[in-house]
Design a protein around this motif. Structure first.
Motif, PDB file in Angstrom:
ATOM      1  N   GLU A 145      90.121  47.459 -29.108  1.00  0.00           N
ATOM      2  CA  GLU A 145      89.804  48.755 -29.498  1.00  0.00           C
ATOM      3  C   GLU A 145      90.130  49.001 -31.034  1.00  0.00           C
ATOM      4  OE1 GLU A 145      88.060  52.602 -28.132  1.00  0.00           O
ATOM      5  OE2 GLU A 145      89.256  51.822 -26.510  1.00  0.00           O
ATOM      6  N   SER A 146      91.351  48.535 -31.185  1.00  0.00           N
ATOM      7  CA  SER A 146      91.832  48.898 -32.732  1.00  0.00           C
ATOM      8  C   SER A 146      91.096  48.075 -33.586  1.00  0.00           C
ATOM      9  CB  SER A 146      93.276  48.718 -32.667  1.00  0.00           C
ATOM     10  OG  SER A 146      93.328  47.143 -32.671  1.00  0.00           O
ATOM     11  N   GLN A 147      90.299  47.089 -33.234  1.00  0.00           N
ATOM     12  CA  GLN A 147      89.588  46.039 -34.163  1.00  0.00           C
ATOM     13  C   GLN A 147      88.213  46.348 -34.468  1.00  0.00           C
ATOM     14  OE1 GLN A 147      91.050  42.656 -31.856  1.00  0.00           O
ATOM     15  NE2 GLN A 147      91.569  41.933 -33.926  1.00  0.00           N
ATOM     16  N   VAL A 148      87.543  47.492 -33.554  1.00  0.00           N
ATOM     17  CA  VAL A 148      86.078  47.708 -33.924  1.00  0.00           C
ATOM     18  C   VAL A 148      86.078  49.268 -34.124  1.00  0.00           C
ATOM     19  CG1 VAL A 148      85.542  45.828 -32.262  1.00  0.00           C
ATOM     20  CG2 VAL A 148      85.980  48.031 -31.356  1.00  0.00           C
ATOM     21  N   ALA A 149      84.807  49.527 -34.794  1.00  0.00           N
ATOM     22  CA  ALA A 149      84.470  50.848 -35.096  1.00  0.00           C
ATOM     23  C   ALA A 149      84.332  51.720 -33.829  1.00  0.00           C
ATOM     24  CB  ALA A 149      83.123  50.931 -35.895  1.00  0.00           C
ATOM     25  N   TRP A 150      83.595  51.236 -32.868  1.00  0.00           N
ATOM     26  CA  TRP A 150      83.312  51.979 -31.715  1.00  0.00           C
ATOM     27  C   TRP A 150      83.323  51.082 -30.499  1.00  0.00           C
ATOM     28  CZ3 TRP A 150      79.733  52.054 -35.601  1.00  0.00           C
ATOM     29  CH2 TRP A 150      79.797  53.111 -36.201  1.00  0.00           C
ATOM     30  N   ARG A 151      83.814  51.397 -29.500  1.00  0.00           N
ATOM     31  CA  ARG A 151      83.820  50.877 -28.227  1.00  0.00           C
ATOM     32  C   ARG A 151      83.307  51.351 -26.875  1.00  0.00           C
ATOM     33  NH1 ARG A 151      86.890  49.170 -23.395  1.00  0.00           N
ATOM     34  NH2 ARG A 151      88.138  50.875 -23.767  1.00  0.00           N
ATOM     35  N   LEU A 152      82.203  50.973 -26.183  1.00  0.00           N
ATOM     36  CA  LEU A 152      81.797  51.529 -25.094  1.00  0.00           C
ATOM     37  C   LEU A 152      81.927  50.740 -24.000  1.00  0.00           C
ATOM     38  CD1 LEU A 152      78.217  52.849 -26.524  1.00  0.00           C
ATOM     39  CD2 LEU A 152      80.288  53.727 -26.959  1.00  0.00           C
ATOM     40  N   GLU A 153      82.392  51.488 -22.895  1.00  0.00           N
ATOM     41  CA  GLU A 153      82.853  50.742 -21.658  1.00  0.00           C
ATOM     42  C   GLU A 153      81.990  50.946 -20.461  1.00  0.00           C
ATOM     43  OE1 GLU A 153      87.174  50.839 -20.863  1.00  0.00           O
ATOM     44  OE2 GLU A 153      86.806  51.606 -18.927  1.00  0.00           O
ATOM     45  N   CYS A 154      81.884  49.745 -19.725  1.00  0.00           N
ATOM     46  CA  CYS A 154      80.708  49.763 -18.546  1.00  0.00           C
ATOM     47  C   CYS A 154      81.421  48.966 -17.686  1.00  0.00           C
ATOM     48  CB  CYS A 154      79.320  48.848 -19.022  1.00  0.00           C
ATOM     49  SG  CYS A 154      78.568  49.690 -20.479  1.00  0.00           S
ATOM     50  N   PRO A 155      82.134  49.955 -16.471  1.00  0.00           N
ATOM     51  CA  PRO A 155      82.613  49.199 -15.402  1.00  0.00           C
ATOM     52  C   PRO A 155      81.322  48.284 -14.709  1.00  0.00           C
ATOM     53  CG  PRO A 155      83.033  51.502 -15.212  1.00  0.00           C
ATOM     54  CD  PRO A 155      81.985  51.037 -16.565  1.00  0.00           C
ATOM     55  N   LEU A 156      81.736  47.206 -14.208  1.00  0.00           N
ATOM     56  CA  LEU A 156      80.990  46.116 -13.331  1.00  0.00           C
ATOM     57  C   LEU A 156      81.443  46.019 -11.816  1.00  0.00           C
ATOM     58  CD1 LEU A 156      81.300  43.103 -16.089  1.00  0.00           C
ATOM     59  CD2 LEU A 156      79.778  45.090 -16.156  1.00  0.00           C
TER      60      LEU A 156
ATOM     61  N   LEU B 139      75.503  46.167 -39.173  1.00  0.00           N
ATOM     62  CA  LEU B 139      76.087  46.465 -37.887  1.00  0.00           C
ATOM     63  C   LEU B 139      75.964  45.307 -37.178  1.00  0.00           C
ATOM     64  CD1 LEU B 139      77.598  48.839 -36.266  1.00  0.00           C
ATOM     65  CD2 LEU B 139      75.267  49.178 -35.292  1.00  0.00           C
ATOM     66  N   VAL B 140      77.101  44.935 -36.648  1.00  0.00           N
ATOM     67  CA  VAL B 140      77.174  43.638 -35.623  1.00  0.00           C
ATOM     68  C   VAL B 140      77.573  44.441 -34.157  1.00  0.00           C
ATOM     69  CG1 VAL B 140      78.504  41.823 -34.665  1.00  0.00           C
ATOM     70  CG2 VAL B 140      78.024  42.346 -37.228  1.00  0.00           C
ATOM     71  N   VAL B 141      76.825  44.357 -33.228  1.00  0.00           N
ATOM     72  CA  VAL B 141      76.979  44.781 -31.836  1.00  0.00           C
ATOM     73  C   VAL B 141      77.415  43.404 -30.997  1.00  0.00           C
ATOM     74  CG1 VAL B 141      75.813  45.699 -29.763  1.00  0.00           C
ATOM     75  CG2 VAL B 141      75.112  46.457 -32.009  1.00  0.00           C
ATOM     76  N   ALA B 142      78.698  43.544 -30.588  1.00  0.00           N
ATOM     77  CA  ALA B 142      79.312  42.539 -29.784  1.00  0.00           C
ATOM     78  C   ALA B 142      79.128  42.915 -28.380  1.00  0.00           C
ATOM     79  CB  ALA B 142      80.668  42.315 -30.138  1.00  0.00           C
ATOM     80  N   VAL B 143      78.323  42.197 -27.474  1.00  0.00           N
ATOM     81  CA  VAL B 143      78.295  42.347 -26.117  1.00  0.00           C
ATOM     82  C   VAL B 143      79.352  41.548 -25.460  1.00  0.00           C
ATOM     83  CG1 VAL B 143      76.859  42.786 -24.131  1.00  0.00           C
ATOM     84  CG2 VAL B 143      75.957  43.299 -26.139  1.00  0.00           C
ATOM     85  N   GLY B 144      80.249  42.118 -24.665  1.00  0.00           N
ATOM     86  CA  GLY B 144      81.465  41.197 -24.168  1.00  0.00           C
ATOM     87  C   GLY B 144      81.994  41.510 -22.889  1.00  0.00           C
TER      88      GLY B 144
ATOM     89  N   PRO C 204      86.201  46.998 -18.833  1.00  0.00           N
ATOM     90  CA  PRO C 204      87.430  47.635 -19.106  1.00  0.00           C
ATOM     91  C   PRO C 204      88.506  46.435 -19.781  1.00  0.00           C
ATOM     92  CG  PRO C 204      87.087  48.563 -17.310  1.00  0.00           C
ATOM     93  CD  PRO C 204      85.758  47.609 -17.526  1.00  0.00           C
ATOM     94  N   THR C 205      88.152  45.191 -19.786  1.00  0.00           N
ATOM     95  CA  THR C 205      88.931  44.201 -20.235  1.00  0.00           C
ATOM     96  C   THR C 205      88.809  44.208 -21.660  1.00  0.00           C
ATOM     97  OG1 THR C 205      87.185  42.370 -19.906  1.00  0.00           O
ATOM     98  CG2 THR C 205      88.736  42.930 -18.087  1.00  0.00           C
ATOM     99  N   THR C 206      87.904  44.763 -22.247  1.00  0.00           N
ATOM    100  CA  THR C 206      87.743  44.850 -23.719  1.00  0.00           C
ATOM    101  C   THR C 206      88.606  45.910 -24.373  1.00  0.00           C
ATOM    102  OG1 THR C 206      85.824  46.256 -23.719  1.00  0.00           O
ATOM    103  CG2 THR C 206      85.191  44.015 -23.715  1.00  0.00           C
TER     104      THR C 206
END
Length: 284
Positions: free
Chosen positions: A223-234, A184-189, A217-219
């Motif tokens: 969405e369509s390129q990853v298994a899961w996307r978790l969103e954190c507003p800044l 599993l790759v976790v990409a923090v972006g 939200p800029t990620t």
């Protein structure tokens, strides 16, 4: 200065040309510099009224600075803030205890948005993936690195096989080429990502490894390129982003993983604690 595609932020343009401006234009420029954070909510008529000048003066000022009109200024300000450029105004924080209340409210909004978007089914799938993967590789650049590092440290308490990539001053290809298909790759972006990040997501989308993306939200575009996307507003009440919601999410994920593998996790924590004592690594 003729209209152009110059992307220099409005604040820097005003500061650079301030001495060239006439008295009336300086009044507008001073007001804008004091209210950069809120500039997108004003109209040209608002600026004229609040600065005590004519609307023609406002229009002339922004055309002098290279903008077609004030709408172009507002578009640039929104775009810069959306991508994380710090825009500070002298009035953003307010006076007295107002900043504390406004800051707390914004933080609550960020955390509420983060958690409300996290459905139980999605969260359970993420935790199951973190538990089942033979190896977890976490990638995070620039402002994302502290969140990635903290996530690694927390997950490592509950399970082995968690690492950051790439190693300092090394390339990423060697780290990813030997990954097992089930890894599993976790990409923090978070925003203001390096250009490499987008290429990384596109490349991983062609690989067998699943990807968990944690970002702002800029990620959405990934969405369509990853298994899961978790969103954190800044969002904050002034210039600099807050990563409180991201760190809270890390805590939630790590705790959920520990409880999923409670017996093994407790045993690992005990072994780590014993090594702390044997190595005398931690002070009292």
């Amino acid at each position: 200065m003729p209209a152009s595609r110059d992307q220099t932020p409005i604040g820097r343009r005003l500061q650079h040309h301030f001495d060239e401006l006439g008295p009336q234009e300086r009044r507008v420029a001073g007001f804008v510099l004091d209210h950069l954070e809120d500039l997108a909510i004003y109209s040209a008529a608002d600026l004229a009224r609040l600065s005590g000048v004519s609307k023609a003066t406002v229009t002339r000022l922004f055309q002098r600075l290279g903008y077609a009109d004030f709408r172009a200024v507002k578009t640039q300000v929104r775009r810069l803030r959306h991508y994380g450029v710090p825009l500070a105004s002298s009035t953003a924080l307010g006076e007295g205890d107002a900043p504390f209340h406004r800051h707390a409210e914004r933080e609550r909004d960020n955390l509420r948005h983060c958690l409300e978007a996290l459905t139980p089914a999605r969260f359970e799938a993420v935790i199951a993936a973190l538990d089942d993967a033979p190896e977890i590789v976490i990638v995070g650049y620039r402002n994302s690195y502290p969140v990635a590092l903290h996530l690694r440290q927390q997950l490592l308490q509950a399970r082995p096989g968690v690492r950051l990539a790439p190693a300092p001053n090394q390339s990423l290809a060697e780290e990813l080429v030997a990954l097992e298909p089930e890894a599993l790759v976790v990409a923090v972006g978070f925003r203001r990502r390096p250009r490499l990040f987008g290429t990384l997501i596109e490349t991983l989308a062609q690989q067998p490894q699943r990807v968990l993306l944690i970002g702002d939200p800029t990620t959405t575009k990934y969405e369509s390129q990853v298994a899961w996307r978790l969103e954190c507003p800044l969002e904050t009440i002034s210039a600099f982003d807050s990563y409180a919601s991201a760190m809270s999410l890390v805590s939630l994920i790590a705790n959920a993983l520990l409880h999923r593998r409670l017996a093994a996790g407790r045993a690992r924590i005990s072994e780590v604690s014993e090594l702390y004592e044997a190595l005398d690594e931690l002070g009292q």
